[in-house]
Design an enzyme around this catalytic site. Structure first.
Site, PDB file in Angstrom:
ATOM      1  N   GLU A 120       0.887  -1.176   0.000  1.00  9.82           N
ATOM      2  CA  GLU A 120       0.000   0.000   0.000  1.00  9.82           C
ATOM      3  C   GLU A 120       0.912   1.210   0.000  1.00  9.82           C
ATOM      4  O   GLU A 120       1.476   1.584   1.032  1.00  9.82           O
ATOM      5  CB  GLU A 120      -0.895  -0.025   1.245  1.00  9.82           C
ATOM      6  CG  GLU A 120      -1.844  -1.208   1.305  1.00  9.82           C
ATOM      7  CD  GLU A 120      -3.007  -1.090   0.340  1.00  9.82           C
ATOM      8  OE1 GLU A 120      -3.276   0.010  -0.169  1.00  9.82           O
ATOM      9  OE2 GLU A 120      -3.652  -2.126   0.068  1.00  9.82           O
ATOM     10  N   CYS A 123      -2.165   9.313   2.298  1.00  7.63           N
ATOM     11  CA  CYS A 123      -1.770   8.780   0.991  1.00  7.63           C
ATOM     12  C   CYS A 123      -2.807   9.123  -0.073  1.00  7.63           C
ATOM     13  O   CYS A 123      -2.478   9.204  -1.250  1.00  7.63           O
ATOM     14  CB  CYS A 123      -1.574   7.286   1.072  1.00  7.63           C
ATOM     15  SG  CYS A 123      -3.004   6.441   1.745  1.00  7.63           S
TER      16      CYS A 123
HETATM   17  P1  NAP Z   1       8.340   5.311   4.582  1.00 15.70           P
HETATM   18  O1  NAP Z   1       9.507   6.181   4.781  1.00 15.70           O
HETATM   19  O2  NAP Z   1       8.316   4.413   3.417  1.00 15.70           O
HETATM   20  O3  NAP Z   1       8.197   4.469   5.957  1.00 15.70           O
HETATM   21  C1  NAP Z   1       7.170   3.560   6.160  1.00 15.70           C
HETATM   22  C2  NAP Z   1       7.648   2.478   7.087  1.00 15.70           C
HETATM   23  O4  NAP Z   1       8.763   1.819   6.502  1.00 15.70           O
HETATM   24  C3  NAP Z   1       8.118   2.981   8.463  1.00 15.70           C
HETATM   25  O5  NAP Z   1       7.777   2.048   9.444  1.00 15.70           O
HETATM   26  C4  NAP Z   1       9.624   3.038   8.269  1.00 15.70           C
HETATM   27  O6  NAP Z   1      10.354   2.928   9.471  1.00 15.70           O
HETATM   28  C5  NAP Z   1       9.846   1.825   7.408  1.00 15.70           C
HETATM   29  N1  NAP Z   1      11.099   1.841   6.660  1.00 15.70           N
HETATM   30  C6  NAP Z   1      11.742   2.904   6.124  1.00 15.70           C
HETATM   31  N2  NAP Z   1      12.867   2.493   5.493  1.00 15.70           N
HETATM   32  C7  NAP Z   1      12.929   1.145   5.633  1.00 15.70           C
HETATM   33  C8  NAP Z   1      13.848   0.140   5.196  1.00 15.70           C
HETATM   34  N3  NAP Z   1      14.937   0.427   4.469  1.00 15.70           N
HETATM   35  N4  NAP Z   1      13.610  -1.138   5.538  1.00 15.70           N
HETATM   36  C9  NAP Z   1      12.505  -1.456   6.269  1.00 15.70           C
HETATM   37  N5  NAP Z   1      11.608  -0.558   6.705  1.00 15.70           N
HETATM   38  C10 NAP Z   1      11.801   0.732   6.375  1.00 15.70           C
HETATM   39  O7  NAP Z   1       6.999   6.154   4.524  1.00 15.70           O
HETATM   40  P2  NAP Z   1       6.491   7.251   5.548  1.00 15.70           P
HETATM   41  O8  NAP Z   1       7.117   8.543   5.213  1.00 15.70           O
HETATM   42  O9  NAP Z   1       6.599   6.769   6.939  1.00 15.70           O
HETATM   43  O10 NAP Z   1       4.936   7.249   5.222  1.00 15.70           O
HETATM   44  C11 NAP Z   1       4.379   8.032   4.248  1.00 15.70           C
HETATM   45  C12 NAP Z   1       4.216   7.245   2.957  1.00 15.70           C
HETATM   46  O11 NAP Z   1       3.287   6.179   3.175  1.00 15.70           O
HETATM   47  C13 NAP Z   1       3.608   8.095   1.864  1.00 15.70           C
HETATM   48  O12 NAP Z   1       4.220   7.798   0.647  1.00 15.70           O
HETATM   49  C14 NAP Z   1       2.147   7.650   1.866  1.00 15.70           C
HETATM   50  O13 NAP Z   1       1.486   7.900   0.658  1.00 15.70           O
HETATM   51  C15 NAP Z   1       2.292   6.199   2.170  1.00 15.70           C
HETATM   52  N6  NAP Z   1       1.032   5.642   2.698  1.00 15.70           N
HETATM   53  C16 NAP Z   1       0.324   4.796   1.898  1.00 15.70           C
HETATM   54  C17 NAP Z   1      -0.899   4.285   2.338  1.00 15.70           C
HETATM   55  C18 NAP Z   1      -1.699   3.354   1.476  1.00 15.70           C
HETATM   56  O14 NAP Z   1      -2.591   2.681   2.012  1.00 15.70           O
HETATM   57  N7  NAP Z   1      -1.445   3.260   0.176  1.00 15.70           N
HETATM   58  C19 NAP Z   1      -1.382   4.621   3.589  1.00 15.70           C
HETATM   59  C20 NAP Z   1      -0.626   5.495   4.391  1.00 15.70           C
HETATM   60  C21 NAP Z   1       0.600   5.979   3.925  1.00 15.70           C
HETATM   61  P3  NAP Z   1      10.789   4.262  10.278  1.00 15.70           P
HETATM   62  O15 NAP Z   1       9.537   4.739  10.893  1.00 15.70           O
HETATM   63  O16 NAP Z   1      11.770   3.789  11.255  1.00 15.70           O
HETATM   64  O17 NAP Z   1      11.353   5.204   9.273  1.00 15.70           O
END
Ligand code: NAP
Length: 485
Positions: free
Chosen positions: A255, A289
């Protein structure tokens, strides 16, 4: 059901095998409205992640052996425990995430609705008896739990992004290990306390707060005992994690990010369009998102829409989540402010104009961003191509239906889309041509448990919620029985 206080639901250790696991290594969780430290949380390391997966593997046979009704009853008890404590959970979420308490409680209810829904789905799911191909044979398809699941979730919906995965996993008969976002682990851990009180057996759900996302994420995606990985977050990280899963051919759900367009046609009801645009844009300060990223407005109504938006934005109340009547709170951190300012400045340098806002509201604190309206935005600007994730409305103009559709589809993403029109023929045409997994027509709030939450293109793979959500956590087995006479 126990009625908690914020203090009694403030859990700061990892939750593995039904036990709270402390660690000397800890990280701080901040209140984005005040900058104050709320808690020092256990920093789970890869060794604890390995242990959690092994625990989930051990808990699997007993959990999948339960009847559907037994699993459903436990999920419903968890749902009840959450609903009884929704006020306290909302306050806790608001303090670590920043959203207004009323909106946070709305997320708690939305998150809980997945537990209630999938409790029902646990009992409703069934396989299929196949057509008879011979007198002495019968074949049928059985749906079985896929096995141990793992999940990684983001900070913008600290509760619902977890329950949307855990509820179908448990309903299907799977066990799970979750890594919540580093910025918002408290909502996740509070859910574990309530799951334990509801009687969900040890090891069935495990929660790993951590600052070591990459190392812990490697275990969750590569451990041989994991059969399914579910991620909500950015597309860039989703691609990396999907690649990691490929070594073990694990089933994935992704997602990911979006770039939603909100089209206002010249035949739209402008009162409704402006009202729904605000709802779709300013929830969670623009940090969703499915938030509107690009507003496409027909030439004939753009001057009127701009005037109405200037008036509407001047009425929005920005403030800390616990204040009464606040429309939105702070952004999550300084990085989010820096990104919003950079995208806005690049747009201005390329010809966009700030009609209102456009600045940090320093009197409230360094993370509060004013409701902002930019006009003369074009498709080539970075602000039209990247997720803004801030309360900035970026207006582009168009002169024909075909141009609006082409602009809306001109993105690698395909999560949500919106448009406003009163012409039913246009509604039919445009609805079929927009490339997105979820579409709101004359409406800006489109999430509910019955809907299939799913992106297309680079916004993801798989479905959450709805009657399709359970299958993400199941495998299909075809069984043939011979020897009939
Ligand atoms: P993100 O940077 O991708 O982080 C999401 C999760 O992944 C966090 O728990 C993060 O941990 C973890 N993470 C980051 N780098 C990682 C790696 N190399 N290996 C394993 N895990 C890793 O995204 P975000 O900034 O938190 O969230 C916003 C994004 O989520 C936006 O793009 C939004 O559109 C998307 N989103 C999508 C939906 C949907 O249903 N389609 C819903 C909500 C949000 P840390 O917290 O420790 O960084």
């Amino acid at each position: 059901m126990l009625q908690h206080t914020v203090r009694s639901l403030l859990k700061v250790d990892a939750f593995v095998d039904g036990n709270w696991i402390p660690s000397e290594q800890r990280f701080s969780v901040y209140n984005p409205a005040t900058g104050e430290t709320i808690a020092e949380v256990c920093d789970a390391d890869p060794a604890l992640a390995e242990r959690a997966v092994e625990v989930a593997y051990k808990a699997l046979p007993a959990w999948q052996a339960k009847t559907a009704k037994q699993r459903a009853d436990l999920l419903r008890a968890w749902y009840q425990a959450i609903m009884v404590n929704k006020q306290v959970l909302g306050e806790l979420m608001s303090s670590e995430q920043g959203k207004p308490i009323a909106e946070a409680i709305g997320e708690i209810e939305y998150g809980a609705s997945f537990i209630d829904w999938f409790a029902g789905e646990a009992e409703r799911h069934h396989g299929e008896l196949l057509a008879r191909s011979a007198d002495d044979k019968r074949s049928w398809i059985s749906k079985q739990p896929i096995g141990v699941c793992t999940a990684i979730t983001p900070w913008n919906f600290p509760n619902a992004m977890i329950t949307r995965k855990v509820a179908p996993a448990l309903a299907a008969g799977c066990t799970i290990v979750v890594k919540p976002a580093q910025l918002t682990p408290l909502s996740a851990l509070a859910l574990m306390q309530l799951a334990a009180e509801a009687g969900i057996p040890h090891g069935v759900i495990n929660m790993l707060p951590t600052s070591q996302a990459k190392a812990v994420g490697k275990v969750l995606t590569e451990h041989p005992n994991v059969r399914k990985f579910s991620f909500t977050g950015s597309t860039a990280i989703g691609k990396q994690l999907m690649a990691q899963c490929s070594s073990g051919m694990k089933k994935v759900s992704m997602e990911l990010g979006g770039n939603a367009a909100f089209i206002i046609f010249d035949d739209a009801d402008l009162d409704l369009a402006v009202e729904q645009l605000l709802a779709a844009k300013f929830r969670n300060a623009g940090q969703t998102c499915i938030a509107v990223n690009r507003v496409l407005v027909h030439d004939a109504v753009i001057a009127e829409v701009e005037q109405r938006l200037i008036t509407a934005l001047s009425k929005l109340k920005v403030g800390a989540g616990h204040e009464q009547g606040v429309d939105y709170g702070p952004l999550i951190n300084q990085e989010a402010i820096d990104k919003a300012q950079l995208l806005q400045q690049q747009a201005i340098d390329a010809g966009a104009e700030v009609l209102c806002g456009g600045k940090v509201l320093q009197q409230l604190g360094p993370l509060f961003y004013a409701p902002t309206l930019l006009s003369n935005v074009t498709a080539t600007m970075a602000i039209s191509q990247q997720e803004i994730f801030a309360p900035i409305l970026a207006l582009q103009r168009f002169s024909s239906e075909a141009e609006a559709i082409a602009l809306a589809n001109d993105t690698p993403f395909g999560l949500a889309g919106y448009f406003c029109s009163n012409d039913y023929r246009r509604i039919g045409r445009v609805a079929e041509q927009l490339q997105c997994g979820m579409l709101g027509i004359n409406v800006g709030i489109i999430s509910q448990v019955y809907n299939a939450f799913a992106g297309i293109k680079e916004s993801g793979i798989g479905i959450e919620g709805s009657s399709f959500g359970l299958a993400e956590y199941q495998v299909t087995k075809t069984i043939t029985l011979g020897g009939f006479t």
